[in-house]
Design an enzyme around this catalytic site. Structure first.
Site, PDB file in Angstrom:
ATOM      1  N   HIS A 444      16.600   6.285  -3.154  1.00  0.00           N
ATOM      2  CA  HIS A 444      15.544   7.244  -2.840  1.00  0.00           C
ATOM      3  C   HIS A 444      16.082   8.663  -2.679  1.00  0.00           C
ATOM      4  CE1 HIS A 444      11.502   8.231  -1.961  1.00  0.00           C
ATOM      5  NE2 HIS A 444      11.155   7.081  -1.416  1.00  0.00           N
ATOM      6  N   ARG A 445      17.400   8.813  -2.648  1.00  0.00           N
ATOM      7  CA  ARG A 445      17.970  10.164  -2.558  1.00  0.00           C
ATOM      8  C   ARG A 445      17.889  10.895  -3.892  1.00  0.00           C
ATOM      9  NH1 ARG A 445      23.876   8.700  -0.501  1.00  0.00           N
ATOM     10  NH2 ARG A 445      23.532   7.229  -2.226  1.00  0.00           N
TER      11      ARG A 445
END
Length: 473
Positions: A444-445
């Protein structure tokens, strides 16, 4: 041939990506042999592959630092090479004594004699029998199931010479079993098969994989009691006997896998999304391709790889990794596609570099060859690292879905479940279709749900309507 001017000690090199140790499988040379520059002197097994190690020196072998089955740390002595003129002043203490004993026929084999390092990394090689995993239930597979390669069989370079054998630790005993392949040795350990009790059916009596499997299927016999041994600790890797625990050492490739997966879970905030898709059209497309060119078949896995490449071209954010030290995201210019493959040695992820440059047929051929080599343990370590995106076909295990762990340091992984007949609505009517589940686990980064969802939807649309794939490549 240019020989060394003085005695040289060749240290075990780093065989790839910071590996810290390697197990000696088989010596290719013996003490007293003359070797040339870059001649292969030993076969070792790392946590990633079986590798032939060449020696950078030429001369005469005066010491082998380690026996077959011993684990040697990187940077420790592996082999000592002396000048062909045998100048005593250049030899480590003890080598002349060794040669006198050898001439006298004493039978002493002084592996690592006089180095001061030989025993430091040595561990006693007790039998370590590991529980074998339950075989996966048969199920349709997106990959088309590449055939399992047979175990490679060779001839021992040091057979009958006394080097690299258990004879160095005591008097000569029964003839050692003729086992060449590390895969056969591992299979025997996993199933608790005593190789010394087997009669090999291979050339010259070599024990093959089929011999181990036949012995494993035969009724079990009691293990012989070893005299002068204390009461055994919990049995290592054997099936539970009464109330005894099963102890499975976390070593070798199992330890590497555990460390890498643990690091992935610690560092990567991963999210998994999934979707069911109608793969009927994809199966029909594959059948049409193979009917047109039966001599170069294309697997479902190759088509899925082509679809992933199309998706990554549209959503390059997922073909990336996070540089935590530099606090930046690095998107790769090429797609180095990893293919998760279950092998006798554990889960490996061989990499197809610059896969975006390959045609679909080339992808199919590379996938088949790479998977077979990974299962045979013949891929070099460099082929098992450097991936930027992984495709995982867990449908071969007969399961529909999964939330796989990302192959650190990559940013995403696409998983594919089994393809099965299911009821599906087509044009308002209920029909039986070939359905599979796709799951995307992403970091998700590197992106938000919009990018991940767009990629997965693109893949799903191309599976359901392969014409969309043609329009985008």
């Amino acid at each position: 041939m240019t020989t060394v001017a003085r005695t040289q000690v060749f240290l075990l090199p780093d065989l790839g990506e910071g590996l810290s140790e390697a197990e000696i499988v088989e010596w290719r040379v013996a003490v007293g042999d003359v070797v040339t520059v870059d001649q292969s002197v030993v076969e070792v097994e790392t946590a990633k592959a079986v590798v032939d190690v060449p020696c950078p020196y030429a001369g005469r072998v005066v010491a082998l630092h380690g026996a077959a089955g011993e684990v040697r740390p990187v940077g420790q002595p592996l082999i000592t090479i002396a000048p062909l003129d045998g100048a005593a002043g250049d030899e480590p203490a003890g080598h002349a004594t060794y040669r006198e004993e050898e001439r006298a026929g004493s039978g002493n084999v002084l592996i690592g004699y006089g180095t001061g390092h030989g025993g430091a990394g040595r561990r006693r090689r007790r039998p370590r029998l590991v529980l074998a995993p339950e075989p996966a239930a048969g199920a349709p597979t997106p990959a088309g199931g590449p055939a399992q390669p047979g175990a490679a069989i060779g001839t021992g370079a040091t057979a009958g010479r006394g080097t690299g054998s258990p004879a160095q630790d005591g008097p000569a005993g029964p003839t050692a079993p003729l086992v060449i392949s590390p895969i056969v040795r591992r299979l025997a350990k996993e199933h608790g098969v005593d190789l010394s009790t087997l009669r090999g059916t291979g050339p010259g009596g070599v024990i093959r994989r089929a011999d181990v499997e036949a012995a494993q299927a035969a009724p079990a016999t009691p293990l012989a009691t070893v005299p002068d041994e204390p009461a055994p600790a919990p049995h290592v890797g054997l099936a539970p006997a009464g109330d005894r625990d099963v102890v499975i050492p976390l070593t070798g490739i199992r330890k590497v896998i555990a460390d890498k997966l643990s690091r992935s879970r610690r560092e990567i905030p991963e999210v998994t999304i999934w979707v069911d898709v109608d793969a009927t059209g994809l199966l029909a497309t594959r059948a049409a391709i193979n009917a047109a060119s039966p001599d170069a078949p294309v697997s479902i896995l190759a088509l899925l790889a082509r679809i992933c490449l199309s998706g990554l071209r549209r959503y390059p954010q997922l073909n990336a990794h996070v540089d935590t030290e530099g606090q930046r995201i690095i998107q790769s210019s090429g797609v180095h596609l990893g293919i998760a493959a279950q092998t006798d040695r554990g889960l490996l992820v061989p990499v197809l570099r610059d896969a975006q440059r390959l045609t679909t047929r080339e992808l199919a051929a590379e996938l088949a060859a790479t998977t077979a080599a990974a299962r045979a343990g013949t891929l070099p370590p460099a082929r098992l690292t450097g991936g930027t995106f992984t495709l995982n076909n867990y449908g071969v295990f007969g399961v529909d879905g999964s939330t796989p762990i990302i192959n650190h340091p990559e940013a995403a992984l696409l998983g594919v479940g089994r393809i099965v007949d299911k009821p599906w609505v087509v044009d308002g009517q209920l029909a039986v279709r070939k359905v599979t589940q796709l799951s995307l686990t992403f970091d998700h980064r590197v992106c938000d749900g919009g990018v991940a969802g767009g990629f997965l939807r693109h893949v799903a649309d191309c599976v359901e309507q392969p014409a969309l794939l043609v329009a985008n490549v």
